[in-house]
Design an enzyme around this catalytic site. Structure first.
Site, mmCIF file in Angstrom:
data_model
loop_
_atom_site.group_PDB
_atom_site.id
_atom_site.type_symbol
_atom_site.label_atom_id
_atom_site.label_comp_id
_atom_site.label_asym_id
_atom_site.label_seq_id
_atom_site.Cartn_x
_atom_site.Cartn_y
_atom_site.Cartn_z
ATOM 1 N N ASP A 1 0.830 -1.213 0.000
ATOM 2 C CA ASP A 1 0.000 0.000 0.000
ATOM 3 C C ASP A 1 0.859 1.255 0.000
ATOM 4 O O ASP A 1 1.971 1.262 0.531
ATOM 5 C CB ASP A 1 -0.929 -0.025 1.232
ATOM 6 C CG ASP A 1 -2.086 0.961 1.083
ATOM 7 O OD1 ASP A 1 -2.397 1.355 -0.063
ATOM 8 O OD2 ASP A 1 -2.674 1.331 2.114
ATOM 9 N N GLY A 2 0.302 2.317 -0.595
ATOM 10 C CA GLY A 2 0.970 3.615 -0.564
ATOM 11 C C GLY A 2 1.474 4.103 -1.913
ATOM 12 O O GLY A 2 2.117 5.152 -1.988
ATOM 13 N N ASN A 3 1.156 3.387 -2.972
ATOM 14 C CA ASN A 3 1.616 3.805 -4.309
ATOM 15 C C ASN A 3 1.054 5.167 -4.695
ATOM 16 O O ASN A 3 1.782 6.029 -5.209
ATOM 17 C CB ASN A 3 1.150 2.807 -5.379
ATOM 18 C CG ASN A 3 1.798 1.452 -5.242
ATOM 19 O OD1 ASN A 3 2.735 1.281 -4.476
ATOM 20 N ND2 ASN A 3 1.304 0.488 -5.998
ATOM 21 N N TRP B 1 -12.263 -2.137 -7.433
ATOM 22 C CA TRP B 1 -13.101 -1.740 -8.582
ATOM 23 C C TRP B 1 -13.798 -0.417 -8.308
ATOM 24 O O TRP B 1 -14.301 0.226 -9.228
ATOM 25 C CB TRP B 1 -14.152 -2.816 -8.878
ATOM 26 C CG TRP B 1 -13.555 -4.128 -9.278
ATOM 27 C CD1 TRP B 1 -13.430 -5.234 -8.497
ATOM 28 C CD2 TRP B 1 -12.983 -4.477 -10.549
ATOM 29 N NE1 TRP B 1 -12.823 -6.252 -9.198
ATOM 30 C CE2 TRP B 1 -12.536 -5.818 -10.455
ATOM 31 C CE3 TRP B 1 -12.798 -3.789 -11.756
ATOM 32 C CZ2 TRP B 1 -11.922 -6.480 -11.513
ATOM 33 C CZ3 TRP B 1 -12.191 -4.449 -12.806
ATOM 34 C CH2 TRP B 1 -11.751 -5.773 -12.687
ATOM 35 N N HIS C 1 2.121 3.312 -9.077
ATOM 36 C CA HIS C 1 1.943 1.877 -9.316
ATOM 37 C C HIS C 1 3.134 1.326 -10.120
ATOM 38 O O HIS C 1 3.595 0.212 -9.879
ATOM 39 C CB HIS C 1 0.626 1.602 -10.043
ATOM 40 C CG HIS C 1 -0.592 2.003 -9.239
ATOM 41 N ND1 HIS C 1 -0.765 1.634 -7.927
ATOM 42 C CD2 HIS C 1 -1.686 2.750 -9.566
ATOM 43 C CE1 HIS C 1 -1.915 2.126 -7.479
ATOM 44 N NE2 HIS C 1 -2.485 2.819 -8.446
ATOM 45 N N GLU D 1 1.867 -13.215 12.431
ATOM 46 C CA GLU D 1 2.451 -12.036 13.089
ATOM 47 C C GLU D 1 2.236 -10.829 12.183
ATOM 48 O O GLU D 1 2.551 -10.879 10.991
ATOM 49 C CB GLU D 1 3.954 -12.252 13.325
ATOM 50 C CG GLU D 1 4.269 -13.343 14.308
ATOM 51 C CD GLU D 1 3.749 -13.063 15.721
ATOM 52 O OE1 GLU D 1 3.727 -11.884 16.120
ATOM 53 O OE2 GLU D 1 3.359 -14.033 16.399
ATOM 54 N N ARG E 1 -0.116 7.648 -2.804
ATOM 55 C CA ARG E 1 0.442 8.763 -2.011
ATOM 56 C C ARG E 1 1.884 9.056 -2.415
ATOM 57 O O ARG E 1 2.318 10.194 -2.440
ATOM 58 C CB ARG E 1 0.338 8.447 -0.516
ATOM 59 C CG ARG E 1 -1.054 8.738 0.037
ATOM 60 C CD ARG E 1 -1.278 8.090 1.356
ATOM 61 N NE ARG E 1 -1.459 6.656 1.219
ATOM 62 C CZ ARG E 1 -1.341 5.785 2.209
ATOM 63 N NH1 ARG E 1 -1.008 6.210 3.404
ATOM 64 N NH2 ARG E 1 -1.551 4.507 1.999
ATOM 65 N N LEU F 1 10.766 -20.417 -4.905
ATOM 66 C CA LEU F 1 9.747 -19.580 -4.264
ATOM 67 C C LEU F 1 8.376 -19.770 -4.918
ATOM 68 O O LEU F 1 8.272 -19.760 -6.144
ATOM 69 C CB LEU F 1 10.164 -18.101 -4.383
ATOM 70 C CG LEU F 1 9.137 -17.067 -3.931
ATOM 71 C CD1 LEU F 1 9.017 -17.059 -2.420
ATOM 72 C CD2 LEU F 1 9.527 -15.663 -4.426
ATOM 73 N N ARG G 1 -4.816 -1.918 8.949
ATOM 74 C CA ARG G 1 -6.026 -2.728 8.747
ATOM 75 C C ARG G 1 -5.727 -3.853 7.768
ATOM 76 O O ARG G 1 -4.708 -3.841 7.071
ATOM 77 C CB ARG G 1 -7.197 -1.859 8.267
ATOM 78 C CG ARG G 1 -6.896 -1.016 7.034
ATOM 79 C CD ARG G 1 -8.108 -0.150 6.637
ATOM 80 N NE ARG G 1 -7.797 0.716 5.507
ATOM 81 C CZ ARG G 1 -7.711 2.055 5.574
ATOM 82 N NH1 ARG G 1 -7.930 2.676 6.707
ATOM 83 N NH2 ARG G 1 -7.440 2.759 4.493
ATOM 84 N N ILE G 2 -6.675 -4.797 7.703
ATOM 85 C CA ILE G 2 -6.496 -5.999 6.884
ATOM 86 C C ILE G 2 -7.111 -5.814 5.493
ATOM 87 O O ILE G 2 -6.750 -6.512 4.546
ATOM 88 C CB ILE G 2 -7.119 -7.243 7.594
ATOM 89 C CG1 ILE G 2 -6.554 -7.422 9.015
ATOM 90 C CG2 ILE G 2 -6.944 -8.519 6.789
ATOM 91 C CD1 ILE G 2 -5.118 -7.829 9.122
ATOM 92 N N SER G 3 -8.053 -4.877 5.369
ATOM 93 C CA SER G 3 -8.675 -4.564 4.074
ATOM 94 C C SER G 3 -9.133 -5.801 3.301
ATOM 95 O O SER G 3 -8.888 -5.915 2.093
ATOM 96 C CB SER G 3 -7.724 -3.714 3.212
ATOM 97 O OG SER G 3 -7.448 -2.501 3.837
HETATM 98 C C1 IPE Z 1 -5.484 -2.861 -0.168
HETATM 99 O O1 IPE Z 1 -5.117 -1.543 -0.356
HETATM 100 C C2 IPE Z 1 -5.506 -3.602 -1.457
HETATM 101 C C3 IPE Z 1 -4.211 -3.751 -2.137
HETATM 102 C C4 IPE Z 1 -3.047 -3.366 -1.722
HETATM 103 C C5 IPE Z 1 -4.295 -4.421 -3.410
HETATM 104 P P1 IPE Z 1 -6.191 -0.361 -0.426
HETATM 105 O O2 IPE Z 1 -5.421 0.891 -0.506
HETATM 106 O O3 IPE Z 1 -7.179 -0.608 -1.496
HETATM 107 O O4 IPE Z 1 -6.918 -0.497 0.986
HETATM 108 P P2 IPE Z 1 -7.954 0.453 1.742
HETATM 109 O O5 IPE Z 1 -9.190 0.505 0.931
HETATM 110 O O6 IPE Z 1 -7.320 1.784 1.898
HETATM 111 O O7 IPE Z 1 -8.151 -0.205 3.075
HETATM 112 C C1 IPE Z 2 -1.709 0.168 -3.289
HETATM 113 O O1 IPE Z 2 -1.473 1.518 -3.341
HETATM 114 C C2 IPE Z 2 -1.949 -0.439 -4.644
HETATM 115 C C3 IPE Z 2 -3.322 -0.886 -4.869
HETATM 116 C C4 IPE Z 2 -4.294 -0.826 -4.025
HETATM 117 C C5 IPE Z 2 -3.605 -1.437 -6.174
HETATM 118 P P1 IPE Z 2 -2.660 2.578 -3.314
HETATM 119 O O2 IPE Z 2 -3.040 2.897 -4.715
HETATM 120 O O3 IPE Z 2 -3.761 2.121 -2.442
HETATM 121 O O4 IPE Z 2 -1.928 3.814 -2.655
HETATM 122 P P2 IPE Z 2 -2.540 4.850 -1.627
HETATM 123 O O5 IPE Z 2 -3.046 4.091 -0.453
HETATM 124 O O6 IPE Z 2 -3.650 5.566 -2.341
HETATM 125 O O7 IPE Z 2 -1.384 5.729 -1.301
HETATM 126 MG MG MG Z 3 -4.168 2.373 -0.467
#
Ligand code: IPE
Ligand code: IPE
Ligand code: MG
Length: 259
Positions: A29-31, A78, A46, A216, A33, A140, A203-205
């Site tokens: 996560d975080g791409n 989606w 991404h 862990e 931002r 792997l 969170r686990i999302s």
């Molecule tokens: C979770 O990330 C899904 C993936 C990394 C593929 P999100 O960025 O979509 O999660 P939420 O919606 O913020 O919890």
């Molecule tokens: C995770 O990065 C990649 C996917 C969910 C596909 P995000 O696109 O959720 O990046 P943020 O959370 O908006 O920074």
């Molecule tokens: Mg995200």
């Protein structure tokens, strides 16, 4: 069965002396931002994130980690703007085509989990082909969760189990935790030992809801495109220091280790 089924387990001992997880599951996560901070379009994040995937896959190969599961696209993603979704899926397809040779050379076996029925035929075919080409590999196991949701996974398992009961192949009174486990997407794969989420959210999302029961958890503020081998080492070092009690007391574990 791909692996002998067992509770979460760890392999070997790392160079630093700690335990190395046999299965690492990551929410990358975080791409978005990362890109926004650079005044770039989100898709640039991404793209940068796909480079991190290469680095972490290579690190797992070097460290002899058995399984790496990456959350690449959730069943909730989606809901994003149509353009971001389509660029993301294009990126996944092009990365897949580009990387499959290197994965083969490195002994990596690729597998996808998630509902692929919704994807375009080109993507579905590339996914199937990549799985077939890497099937003989014994290194792997790289599992990519695509259009995956933990609730979807449990629901699809329940549907299959219900059909088996309906047909008489399975008796309802025989359904236990193992039955459910056997019908989930990760059936036959050891449970994740270490879960990593980058990007600061805790969170686990809707990731691996059933399978993370005793995993862990490790959360870091580092955004996925900045998550490098060193950051991965830090997560592994945190894991190595944890005492996994699985319901027992610390004293009980020390007695076993001391024996
Ligand atoms: C979770 O990330 C899904 C993936 C990394 C593929 P999100 O960025 O979509 O999660 P939420 O919606 O913020 O919890
Ligand atoms: C995770 O990065 C990649 C996917 C969910 C596909 P995000 O696109 O959720 O990046 P943020 O959370 O908006 O920074
Ligand atoms: Mg995200």
């Amino acid at each position: 069965m791909l692996f002998r089924k067992m509770p979460a387990s760890e392999v070997a001992v790392s160079t630093s002396g700690g335990r190395v997880p046999a299965h690492v599951a990551i929410i990358m996560d975080g791409n978005g931002r990362w890109a926004e901070r650079r005044h770039l379009p989100r898709i640039a994040g991404h793209h940068a994130g796909s480079e991190t995937v290469r680095e972490i896959v290579r690190a797992c190969v070097r460290k002899n980690i058995g399984v790496l599961t990456l959350f690449a696209f959730s069943s909730e993603n989606w809901r994003r703007p149509e353009r971001e979704v389509s660029l993301l899926l294009d990126l996944l397809l092009s990365s897949l085509r580009r990387e499959v040779d290197e994965l083969r050379r490195n002994g990596v076996r690729l597998r996808f989990i998630g509902d692929r029925s919704i994807f375009a035929a080109t993507l579905r075919e590339s996914m199937g082909e990549a799985e077939r080409l890497t099937e003989p590999n014994t290194g792997l196991l790289l599992i990519i969760a695509l259009n995956y949701g933990g609730r979807w996974d449990i629901a699809q398992a329940m549907r299959t189990i219900a059909r088996e009961v309906q047909s008489g192949a399975l008796s309802a009174s025989k359904i236990d935790e193992q039955t459910i486990d056997d019908h989930l997407s990760l059936s036959g794969v050891p449970e994740p030992d270490l879960f990593i989420r980058t990007g600061g959210e805790q969170r686990i999302s809707n990731f691996l809801l059933w399978n993370l029961a005793y995993t862990e958890l490790y959360f870091t503020d580092v955004l996925w495109p900045d998550f490098n081998e060193q950051a991965f080492e830090t997560a592994l070092a945190s894991f190595a220091c944890r005492q996994r009690r699985f319901g027992r007391t610390g004293d009980q574990l020390e007695q076993v280790q001391g024996a």
